[in-house]
Design an enzyme around this catalytic site. Sequence first.
Site, short mmCIF file in Angstrom:
data_model
loop_
_atom_site.label_atom_id
_atom_site.label_comp_id
_atom_site.label_asym_id
_atom_site.label_seq_id
_atom_site.Cartn_x
_atom_site.Cartn_y
_atom_site.Cartn_z
N ALA A 60 2.07 1.64 -3.53
CA ALA A 60 0.97 2.08 -4.39
C ALA A 60 0.63 3.55 -4.16
O ALA A 60 0.46 4.32 -5.11
CB ALA A 60 -0.27 1.21 -4.16
N GLU A 61 0.54 3.95 -2.90
CA GLU A 61 0.19 5.34 -2.62
C GLU A 61 1.30 6.30 -3.05
O GLU A 61 1.03 7.39 -3.55
CB GLU A 61 -0.14 5.55 -1.15
N THR A 62 2.53 5.88 -2.89
CA THR A 62 3.65 6.72 -3.32
C THR A 62 3.59 6.95 -4.83
O THR A 62 3.67 8.10 -5.30
CB THR A 62 4.99 6.06 -2.94
N SER A 116 0.40 8.93 -5.90
CA SER A 116 0.48 10.32 -5.44
C SER A 116 1.44 11.14 -6.29
O SER A 116 1.20 12.33 -6.55
CB SER A 116 0.92 10.37 -3.97
N CYS A 120 0.82 -1.21 0.00
CA CYS A 120 0.00 0.00 0.00
C CYS A 120 0.86 1.26 0.00
O CYS A 120 0.51 2.25 -0.66
CB CYS A 120 -0.96 0.00 1.19
#
Length: 138
Positions: free
Chosen positions: A60-62, A65, A57
């Site tokens: 993925a968020e990095t 974003s 996660c």
Amino acid sequence: METLSPDGSTPALDGLGSLAARMGIEIVEATPERVVGTMPVDGNLQPYGLLHGGASCVLAETLGSIGAAMHAARTHGGYAVGVDINATHHRSARSGVVTGVATPLHLGGSIASYEVVITDSAGDRLCTARLTCAVRRP
């Protein structure tokens, strides 16, 4: 289209963050339409010796974003903040390096959503995540 400079820097990547650095995330390619990054499995394990789902996660968020921030900067000099992430973990890894590829599902004036597919070194899909970011004006 903004891409990485030869030294690996770009305004959207400035201050990538201590968490991403601690996780060993490296950005390979970055445009609003495609962000690619890698992360080592070693150091990002859960107690059973498998890649931690939370680590997937974070990757993925990095990646999502970064894409959303580049989109926001390109469209109106703004920035992006995450508002939702979900992930389906299909399988795990015990070693090696995983690769995440973020591609946009929607790039709008107020919302940017990305699908992030994380694979192992054999190309097997480990995780599919979706990140939604709010696009903010300065």
